[in-house]
Design a protein around this motif. Structure first.
Motif, PDB file in Angstrom:
ATOM      1  N   TYR A  94       1.021  -1.544   0.020  1.00  0.00           N
ATOM      2  CA  TYR A  94       0.401   0.062   0.019  1.00  0.00           C
ATOM      3  C   TYR A  94       0.396   0.646  -0.038  1.00  0.00           C
ATOM      4  CZ  TYR A  94      -3.401  -3.483   1.941  1.00  0.00           C
ATOM      5  OH  TYR A  94      -4.529  -4.421   1.955  1.00  0.00           O
ATOM      6  N   GLY A  95       2.412   0.841  -0.048  1.00  0.00           N
ATOM      7  CA  GLY A  95       2.726   1.843   0.790  1.00  0.00           C
ATOM      8  C   GLY A  95       3.801   3.001  -0.866  1.00  0.00           C
ATOM      9  N   SER A  96       4.149   1.805  -1.966  1.00  0.00           N
ATOM     10  CA  SER A  96       5.015   2.570  -2.815  1.00  0.00           C
ATOM     11  C   SER A  96       4.546   4.005  -3.787  1.00  0.00           C
ATOM     12  CB  SER A  96       4.376   1.257  -4.316  1.00  0.00           C
ATOM     13  OG  SER A  96       4.731  -0.043  -3.817  1.00  0.00           O
ATOM     14  N   LEU A 268       0.533  -5.673   9.389  1.00  0.00           N
ATOM     15  CA  LEU A 268      -0.044  -4.484   8.746  1.00  0.00           C
ATOM     16  C   LEU A 268       1.879  -3.640   8.950  1.00  0.00           C
ATOM     17  CD1 LEU A 268      -2.971  -3.008  11.694  1.00  0.00           C
ATOM     18  CD2 LEU A 268      -2.422  -3.877   9.751  1.00  0.00           C
ATOM     19  N   MET A 269       2.833  -3.793   9.751  1.00  0.00           N
ATOM     20  CA  MET A 269       3.544  -4.070   9.436  1.00  0.00           C
ATOM     21  C   MET A 269       5.297  -4.088   8.527  1.00  0.00           C
ATOM     22  SD  MET A 269       3.599  -1.328  12.056  1.00  0.00           S
ATOM     23  CE  MET A 269       2.105  -0.892  11.679  1.00  0.00           C
ATOM     24  N   ASN A 270       4.166  -5.305   8.090  1.00  0.00           N
ATOM     25  CA  ASN A 270       5.416  -6.595   6.962  1.00  0.00           C
ATOM     26  C   ASN A 270       5.360  -5.358   5.758  1.00  0.00           C
ATOM     27  OD1 ASN A 270       6.335  -7.595   5.938  1.00  0.00           O
ATOM     28  ND2 ASN A 270       5.048  -9.757   6.362  1.00  0.00           N
ATOM     29  N   ASN A 271       6.303  -5.175   5.411  1.00  0.00           N
ATOM     30  CA  ASN A 271       5.861  -4.441   3.673  1.00  0.00           C
ATOM     31  C   ASN A 271       4.839  -3.554   3.291  1.00  0.00           C
ATOM     32  OD1 ASN A 271       7.734  -3.906   1.804  1.00  0.00           O
ATOM     33  ND2 ASN A 271       7.068  -5.944   0.330  1.00  0.00           N
ATOM     34  N   LYS A 272       3.851  -3.202   3.911  1.00  0.00           N
ATOM     35  CA  LYS A 272       1.879  -2.803   3.536  1.00  0.00           C
ATOM     36  C   LYS A 272       2.883  -1.707   3.648  1.00  0.00           C
ATOM     37  CE  LYS A 272      -0.203  -6.707   3.706  1.00  0.00           C
ATOM     38  NZ  LYS A 272      -0.717  -6.758   5.183  1.00  0.00           N
TER      39      LYS A 272
END
Length: 388
Positions: A94-96, A268-272
């Motif tokens: 979700y953060g690209s 949620l912290m794992n490469n999201k």
């Protein structure tokens, strides 16, 4: 969450446990700090004396306004945390492209209000904004940061700035919410929050608070902030609870603890969306003396948090030293004599001049990484110290 906040004109009460930052109303264009623009309206221009911003890709601003007791370094630190949350995380779910989040925040009029004093209810003016108080804003290297006194000066900046990003950018499902740019991510946050609440992983022993959050539709925001604060080490030094974070409200106290106790929160912290380390360049307070540790040391409270810093700039003119961590640090020295510490002996590192500074590369993997140094005078290895 974003809400109407009552601002105090005279909120300057401070504790005697450590010296307060010295207030400064000076504008500083080099730091991106200017007068409050008239376009924000008289309630802002009358009650705040400085302004900075983060400009979204659509050209609109996410506003930060500050009252008189807030130092310029506190303003810069808050802006840096906001930029950190909005920095793209390549190849993540979700953060690209967080430009979409920033655009939504700007379209929703996102404003961070930095207020004098503490949140003690003495207020006088209503404005729209996410509140963050002077005594909750730590600056790396300042005594509030070094001492980590949770009862007097807890670092709430990550929590409150995340609320701003969540409420006005990511978006919240349900009542009292603004349009969001990441509904699928919010659905995962909501599911993790619901699981945590149903299984007593979060909101522990705080039923009245949970009832209030339910009425406000702010459960997911507060849960995510609890996970983030623990993830970035903000509760690791709390001596009053050996196992729980957020003053006992959250089941985990460390990043490893999240993975064990709250796997859905860990996911949620794992490469999201969120970076595993802090991506901003931390400006170390000019009054700091000694060795600033980027490497975790359980006996030094602030290292629970500083272990996730990557790049730092030393301020002032004191002869400050720095101990690196494994994150390929970038270190800029100050006007004093600065020494950077490494774990191994001199023959285990390559030292080369690059772009007016030095690059020091550790031959041992996962130890000291590759460090880029500017305005640094000495390197201290386990067997010797060399001058640059």
């Amino acid at each position: 969450m974003i809400f109407l906040v009552l601002l105090s004109m005279l909120m300057s009460a401070c504790n005697n446990d450590s010296p307060a930052p010295q207030p400064s109303g000076d504008l500083n264009t080099e730091l991106g700090i200017e007068s409050v623009p008239a376009s924000l309206g008289s309630q802002y221009t009358s009650n705040f004396n400085r302004y900075t911003k983060v400009v979204a890709p659509n050209g609109k601003a996410i506003h930060i306004v500050a009252q008189s007791n807030i130092t310029n370094e506190q303003i810069v630190r808050c802006r840096s945390i906001l930029e950190h949350f909005l920095r793209d995380l390549p190849n993540s779910q979700y953060g690209s492209n967080k430009g979409l989040i920033a655009n939504q925040m700007a379209n929703n009029g996102a404003t961070l209000t930095l207020l004098n004093g503490r949140d003690d209810g003495r207020n006088s003016v209503e404005v729209d904004g996410q509140a963050l108080f002077e005594e909750e804003i730590q600056v790396e290297g300042h005594s509030w940061y070094v001492n980590q006194d949770y009862r007097s000066h807890r670092d709430a900046a990550f929590e409150e700035i995340l609320h701003l990003v969540h409420d006005t950018g990511i978006g919240v499902d349900g009542l009292n919410s603004s349009p969001g740019a990441a509904p699928a991510f919010q659905a995962e946050i909501r599911a993790a929050q619901t699981n945590a609440l149903n299984n007593s992983l979060w909101g522990i022993g705080a039923s009245r608070w949970i009832d209030e959050l339910t009425r406000e539709n702010s459960l997911s925001q507060e849960y995510l902030a609890a996970v983030i604060d623990v993830y970035y080490g903000l509760w690791g030094a709390d001596t009053e609870n050996a196992t729980h974070g957020m003053g006992g409200l959250y089941v985990a106290k460390t990043r490893d603890g999240i993975a064990i106790e709250d796997p859905r929160g860990a996911d949620l912290m794992n490469n999201k969306f969120f970076h595993s380390h802090l991506t901003y360049n931390a400006r170390i307070d000019s009054d700091f003396e000694g060795v600033f540790l980027l490497r975790f040391d359980a006996s030094v409270p602030y290292t629970h948090h500083s272990r996730y810093l990557k790049d730092i700039t030393l301020l002032g003119n004191k002869n400050t030293q720095v101990m690196v961590n494994e994150l390929d640090n970038g270190i800029t020295g100050n006007d004093g004599v600065n020494t950077v510490h490494f774990s191994g002996s001199r023959n285990q590192y390559q030292v080369e001049q690059v772009n007016g500074g030095y690059k020091v590369t550790d031959a041992i993997s996962n130890r000291d990484g590759v460090n880029t140094l500017k305005q640094v005078e000495k390197l201290k290895f386990s067997d010797q110290t060399i001058d640059l």
